[in-house]
Design a protein around this motif. Structure first.
Motif, short mmCIF file in Angstrom:
data_model
loop_
_atom_site.label_atom_id
_atom_site.label_comp_id
_atom_site.label_asym_id
_atom_site.label_seq_id
_atom_site.Cartn_x
_atom_site.Cartn_y
_atom_site.Cartn_z
N PRO A 104 0.80 -1.23 0.00
CA PRO A 104 0.00 0.00 0.00
C PRO A 104 0.83 1.27 0.00
CG PRO A 104 -0.94 -1.63 1.50
CD PRO A 104 0.38 -2.18 1.05
N GLU A 105 1.99 1.26 0.67
CA GLU A 105 2.83 2.46 0.73
C GLU A 105 3.42 2.80 -0.63
OE1 GLU A 105 5.66 1.78 4.04
OE2 GLU A 105 4.20 0.29 4.67
N ILE A 106 3.98 1.80 -1.30
CA ILE A 106 4.59 2.08 -2.60
C ILE A 106 3.53 2.28 -3.68
CG2 ILE A 106 6.77 0.94 -2.01
CD1 ILE A 106 5.87 -1.46 -3.68
N THR A 107 2.34 1.71 -3.48
CA THR A 107 1.24 1.94 -4.42
C THR A 107 0.83 3.40 -4.39
OG1 THR A 107 0.40 -0.33 -4.26
CG2 THR A 107 -1.15 1.36 -4.98
N GLU A 108 0.67 3.97 -3.21
CA GLU A 108 0.29 5.38 -3.13
C GLU A 108 1.37 6.27 -3.74
OE1 GLU A 108 -2.73 6.37 -2.42
OE2 GLU A 108 -3.09 4.21 -2.25
N ALA A 109 2.63 5.89 -3.57
CA ALA A 109 3.72 6.65 -4.19
C ALA A 109 3.60 6.63 -5.72
CB ALA A 109 5.07 6.07 -3.75
N ALA A 110 3.33 5.45 -6.26
CA ALA A 110 3.22 5.32 -7.72
C ALA A 110 2.02 6.08 -8.26
CB ALA A 110 3.13 3.84 -8.10
N VAL A 111 0.89 5.99 -7.56
CA VAL A 111 -0.31 6.72 -7.99
C VAL A 111 -0.05 8.22 -7.99
CG1 VAL A 111 -2.67 7.33 -7.30
CG2 VAL A 111 -1.94 4.92 -7.30
N GLN A 112 0.64 8.71 -6.98
CA GLN A 112 0.98 10.13 -6.90
C GLN A 112 1.80 10.58 -8.10
OE1 GLN A 112 3.28 11.11 -3.42
NE2 GLN A 112 3.61 13.22 -4.01
N VAL A 113 2.77 9.77 -8.50
CA VAL A 113 3.64 10.13 -9.62
C VAL A 113 2.87 10.08 -10.93
CG1 VAL A 113 5.68 9.44 -10.92
CG2 VAL A 113 5.74 9.45 -8.42
N VAL A 114 2.03 9.08 -11.11
CA VAL A 114 1.23 8.99 -12.35
C VAL A 114 0.29 10.19 -12.46
CG1 VAL A 114 -0.56 7.66 -13.54
CG2 VAL A 114 1.40 6.49 -12.52
N GLU A 115 -0.30 10.58 -11.35
CA GLU A 115 -1.19 11.75 -11.37
C GLU A 115 -0.41 13.02 -11.68
OE1 GLU A 115 -3.16 11.63 -7.61
OE2 GLU A 115 -4.60 10.08 -8.25
N MET A 152 10.40 10.61 -1.12
CA MET A 152 11.02 10.26 -2.40
C MET A 152 9.99 10.36 -3.52
SD MET A 152 13.29 6.91 -3.44
CE MET A 152 13.98 6.76 -5.10
N ALA A 153 8.78 9.90 -3.24
CA ALA A 153 7.72 9.99 -4.26
C ALA A 153 7.44 11.44 -4.64
CB ALA A 153 6.46 9.30 -3.76
N GLU A 154 7.40 12.33 -3.65
CA GLU A 154 7.12 13.73 -3.92
C GLU A 154 8.25 14.37 -4.73
OE1 GLU A 154 5.71 17.42 -4.43
OE2 GLU A 154 4.59 15.60 -3.89
N ALA A 155 9.49 13.98 -4.44
CA ALA A 155 10.63 14.51 -5.20
C ALA A 155 10.52 14.11 -6.67
CB ALA A 155 11.93 14.01 -4.61
N ILE A 156 10.12 12.87 -6.91
CA ILE A 156 9.95 12.40 -8.29
C ILE A 156 8.77 13.10 -8.94
CG2 ILE A 156 9.38 10.38 -9.72
CD1 ILE A 156 10.86 8.68 -7.56
N ALA A 157 7.65 13.20 -8.21
CA ALA A 157 6.46 13.85 -8.76
C ALA A 157 6.74 15.30 -9.11
CB ALA A 157 5.32 13.75 -7.75
N GLU A 158 7.51 16.00 -8.28
CA GLU A 158 7.83 17.41 -8.56
C GLU A 158 8.63 17.55 -9.85
OE1 GLU A 158 7.97 21.48 -8.31
OE2 GLU A 158 6.66 20.00 -7.33
N LYS A 159 9.57 16.67 -10.08
CA LYS A 159 10.35 16.72 -11.33
C LYS A 159 9.45 16.41 -12.53
CE LYS A 159 15.00 15.88 -9.56
NZ LYS A 159 15.50 17.25 -9.99
N VAL A 160 8.51 15.48 -12.34
CA VAL A 160 7.57 15.16 -13.42
C VAL A 160 6.73 16.39 -13.76
CG1 VAL A 160 5.51 13.81 -14.02
CG2 VAL A 160 7.46 12.69 -12.90
N ARG A 161 6.25 17.08 -12.74
CA ARG A 161 5.43 18.28 -12.98
C ARG A 161 6.24 19.37 -13.69
NH1 ARG A 161 2.90 16.69 -7.88
NH2 ARG A 161 4.58 17.70 -6.69
N LEU A 162 7.50 19.54 -13.29
CA LEU A 162 8.33 20.56 -13.92
C LEU A 162 8.62 20.25 -15.38
CD1 LEU A 162 10.89 21.23 -11.02
CD2 LEU A 162 9.08 22.77 -11.83
N ALA A 163 8.65 18.95 -15.71
CA ALA A 163 8.93 18.54 -17.10
C ALA A 163 7.68 18.54 -17.97
CB ALA A 163 9.56 17.15 -17.11
N GLY A 164 6.52 18.70 -17.35
CA GLY A 164 5.27 18.57 -18.07
C GLY A 164 4.91 19.79 -18.92
#
Length: 341
Positions: free
Chosen positions: A14-25, A329-341
């Motif tokens: 469940p922990e890594i699932t929420e991380a992955a969902v956050q990044v996909v969103e 770590m998930a938020e750090a990845i998500a932030e880079k994804v948003r900046l690249a979007g």
């Protein structure tokens, strides 16, 4: 919009699932999640490790993202992973292992893919005890290797190599000892290779292959092999690039596909929010590629690599002494994804 069956799994799932969902969103990918249960969490709630609702969801959506599930050792219920692979004929298990800059390994140039037959071999589940005078005196397992099973997995490996621009396919076997099962696999490998003259073909005996992978992994490109050998060699490949926490796999059939991290449920650290979410996030990259969402997949993949290379927001398995949590770590990845979007 793609509807995907989401199985959060057991332990750290469940922990890594929420991380992955956050990044996909964060990537803005058009994914709608259909959350379902399997494994121990399903047993606790539904008295079965694989509820009908989960099967119906996967059958309907034909795409699933699954976190690790707990499988009892030596007893209890049968592996849900194996059941899903056989139920939906997910015959090809594809596990890329690519080096990450910033990881502490002795190799920096690993880039190989294991294509594993996923429904036959010793994992077919045909086994029994032999009893005499009330005691178990032996146990037998039957390895099922069919011509059709060999043909389609080896064809898959060559098609994958052609589509991704890879140059060589290595068939791994034990035909010097297992002359029928491995012998058939090798024979068909040689037959299929003739249809792909632009791709180099070789074969290796599995034990020698394991040694060569540990010594010189750069000599391998695409490895295709039977179920048990593929399970072992793909974990070895994960070790070459930094561990199971960095590697994901796709289970591909003609009608459905399931994507997952290759590591286990790690119950010893469940609930502590210290699990590395990389493998689960890379599983979403493979899922998005399969669904035709390549732009989102590339942004996520690049963000993961940047975060690991920088080493500022990574979990302790990647940087000893780090106190970075899974959500951080998930938020750090998500932030880079948003900046690249």
């Amino acid at each position: 919009m793609h509807t995907v069956t989401l199985i959060p799994g057991d332990g750290i799932g469940p922990e890594i699932t929420e991380a992955a969902v956050q990044v996909v969103e964060a990537a803005g990918a058009p994914i709608q999640w259909d959350r379902q249960l399997a494994g121990m969490s399903a047993v606790d709630r539904h008295d079965t490790p694989l509820p009908d609702a989960t099967l119906d969801s996967f059958r309907r959506n034909r795409a699933a993202l699954k976190a690790p599930l707990t499988t009892p050792v030596g007893g209890g219920y049968r592996s849900v992973n194996v059941t899903l692979r056989q139920e939906f004929d997910l015959y090809a298990n594809v596990r890329p292992a690519l080096s990450f800059e910033g990881t502490q390994t002795r190799y920096g140039n690993v880039n190989l893919v294991t294509v594993r037959e996923n429904t036959e071999g010793l994992y077919a589940g045909i086994e029994h005890y032999i009893k005499a005078e009330g005691k178990t005196i032996a146990a037998e397992s039957i390895a099922v290797v069919t011509r059709s099973g060999c043909e389609r997995i080896i064809e898959h490996a060559f098609r994958y190599a052609r589509q991704t621009g890879r140059k060589k396919v290595t068939a791994v076997h034990k035909a010097n000892i297992l002359k029928c099962t491995s012998g058939l696999f090798l024979e068909i490998g040689r037959e299929v290779a003739q249809k792909y003259p632009e791709i180099e073909f070789e074969d290796r005996i599995v034990d020698a292959c394991a040694m060569q992978m540990a010594m010189h992994p750069d000599q391998f490109d695409v490895i295709v092999t039977t179920n048990l050998f593929g399970d072992i060699l793909s974990d070895l490949a994960a070790g070459l690039v930094g561990g199971l926490g960095l590697v994901a796999g796709a289970n591909i059939g003609r009608e459905a596909a399931m994507f997952e991290p290759v590591h286990g449920s790690a119950p010893d650290i469940a609930g502590k929010n210290i699990a590395n979410p990389t493998a689960m996030i890379i599983a979403t990259v493979m899922m998005l590629d399969h669904l035709g969402e390549q732009a989102a997949a590339r942004r996520i993949e690049q963000a993961v690599r940047e975060v690991i290379r920088e080493g500022k927001h990574v979990t302790a398995d990647l940087k000893p002494g780090s106190i970075c949590s899974t959500p951080e770590m998930a938020e750090a990845i998500a932030e880079k994804v948003r900046l690249a979007g």
